[in-house]
Write a protein that holds these residues in place. Structure first.
Motif, PDB file in Angstrom:
ATOM      1  N   LYS A   8       0.801  -1.224   0.000  1.00  0.00           N
ATOM      2  CA  LYS A   8       0.000   0.000   0.000  1.00  0.00           C
ATOM      3  C   LYS A   8       0.838   1.281   0.000  1.00  0.00           C
ATOM      4  CE  LYS A   8      -4.098   2.059   1.895  1.00  0.00           C
ATOM      5  NZ  LYS A   8      -5.197   1.988   2.803  1.00  0.00           N
ATOM      6  N   PRO A   9       1.878   1.424   0.843  1.00  0.00           N
ATOM      7  CA  PRO A   9       2.659   2.669   0.811  1.00  0.00           C
ATOM      8  C   PRO A   9       3.324   2.925  -0.540  1.00  0.00           C
ATOM      9  CG  PRO A   9       3.197   1.401   2.779  1.00  0.00           C
ATOM     10  CD  PRO A   9       2.325   0.537   1.899  1.00  0.00           C
ATOM     11  N   TYR A  10       3.790   1.868  -1.194  1.00  0.00           N
ATOM     12  CA  TYR A  10       4.439   2.028  -2.495  1.00  0.00           C
ATOM     13  C   TYR A  10       3.413   2.426  -3.554  1.00  0.00           C
ATOM     14  CZ  TYR A  10       8.307  -0.278  -0.193  1.00  0.00           C
ATOM     15  OH  TYR A  10       9.310  -0.594   0.680  1.00  0.00           O
ATOM     16  N   LEU A  11       2.258   1.790  -3.517  1.00  0.00           N
ATOM     17  CA  LEU A  11       1.206   2.124  -4.467  1.00  0.00           C
ATOM     18  C   LEU A  11       0.708   3.550  -4.265  1.00  0.00           C
ATOM     19  CD1 LEU A  11      -0.803  -1.223  -4.495  1.00  0.00           C
ATOM     20  CD2 LEU A  11       0.765  -0.355  -6.232  1.00  0.00           C
ATOM     21  N   GLU A  12       0.636   4.009  -3.036  1.00  0.00           N
ATOM     22  CA  GLU A  12       0.220   5.383  -2.763  1.00  0.00           C
ATOM     23  C   GLU A  12       1.234   6.377  -3.308  1.00  0.00           C
ATOM     24  OE1 GLU A  12      -0.461   5.374   1.466  1.00  0.00           O
ATOM     25  OE2 GLU A  12      -2.504   4.596   1.235  1.00  0.00           O
ATOM     26  N   LYS A  13       2.529   6.063  -3.199  1.00  0.00           N
ATOM     27  CA  LYS A  13       3.572   6.939  -3.757  1.00  0.00           C
ATOM     28  C   LYS A  13       3.450   7.004  -5.276  1.00  0.00           C
ATOM     29  CE  LYS A  13       7.262   6.757  -0.346  1.00  0.00           C
ATOM     30  NZ  LYS A  13       8.666   6.444  -0.107  1.00  0.00           N
ATOM     31  N   GLU A  15       0.738   6.429  -7.071  1.00  0.00           N
ATOM     32  CA  GLU A  15      -0.494   7.146  -7.390  1.00  0.00           C
ATOM     33  C   GLU A  15      -0.311   8.656  -7.236  1.00  0.00           C
ATOM     34  OE1 GLU A  15      -5.220   7.208  -6.201  1.00  0.00           O
ATOM     35  OE2 GLU A  15      -3.820   6.135  -4.925  1.00  0.00           O
ATOM     36  N   THR A  16       0.366   9.072  -6.170  1.00  0.00           N
ATOM     37  CA  THR A  16       0.622  10.495  -5.944  1.00  0.00           C
ATOM     38  C   THR A  16       1.467  11.069  -7.074  1.00  0.00           C
ATOM     39  OG1 THR A  16       0.468  10.241  -3.555  1.00  0.00           O
ATOM     40  CG2 THR A  16       1.641  12.171  -4.355  1.00  0.00           C
ATOM     41  N   SER A  19      -0.603  11.222 -10.331  1.00  0.00           N
ATOM     42  CA  SER A  19      -1.625  12.266 -10.219  1.00  0.00           C
ATOM     43  C   SER A  19      -1.029  13.659 -10.345  1.00  0.00           C
ATOM     44  CB  SER A  19      -2.365  12.146  -8.890  1.00  0.00           C
ATOM     45  OG  SER A  19      -3.074  10.938  -8.840  1.00  0.00           O
TER      46      SER A  19
END
Length: 90
Positions: A8-13, A15-16, A19
């Protein structure tokens, strides 16, 4: 593959980062179900602008302003306007 809690933390980075992009340009390869291959250049500018320039011998230019997709056949000198709401993009 199932996304785990460690991912999750890697995917959030990722995605950020994605975006935050406002413009992208890239070469592309398109393969038709028949196996025919075409290439071109892809441009994206947020919000809503898109341009796909196909390399010869494909005589096609596709442009979008966010509301309408414009398909231009250079050989036929034919322009087709398609509302984005009636495409897969919507």
């Amino acid at each position: 593959y199932e996304v785990g809690k460690w991912d999750k933390p890697y995917l959030e980075k990722i995605e950020t980062y994605l975006s935050s992009l406002t413009t992208i340009a890239s070469d592309f390869i398109q393969v038709a179900p028949s196996g025919e291959v075409t290439t071109g250049k892809f441009y994206l500018q947020r919000p809503g602008k898109l341009r796909m320039e196909y390399h010869p011998p494909t005589p096609v230019l596709v442009v979008s302003n966010g509301d309408t997709l414009v398909y231009y056949d250079k050989d036929l000198k034919q322009v087709t306007h398609i509302p984005l709401s009636s495409t897969l993009v919507s």
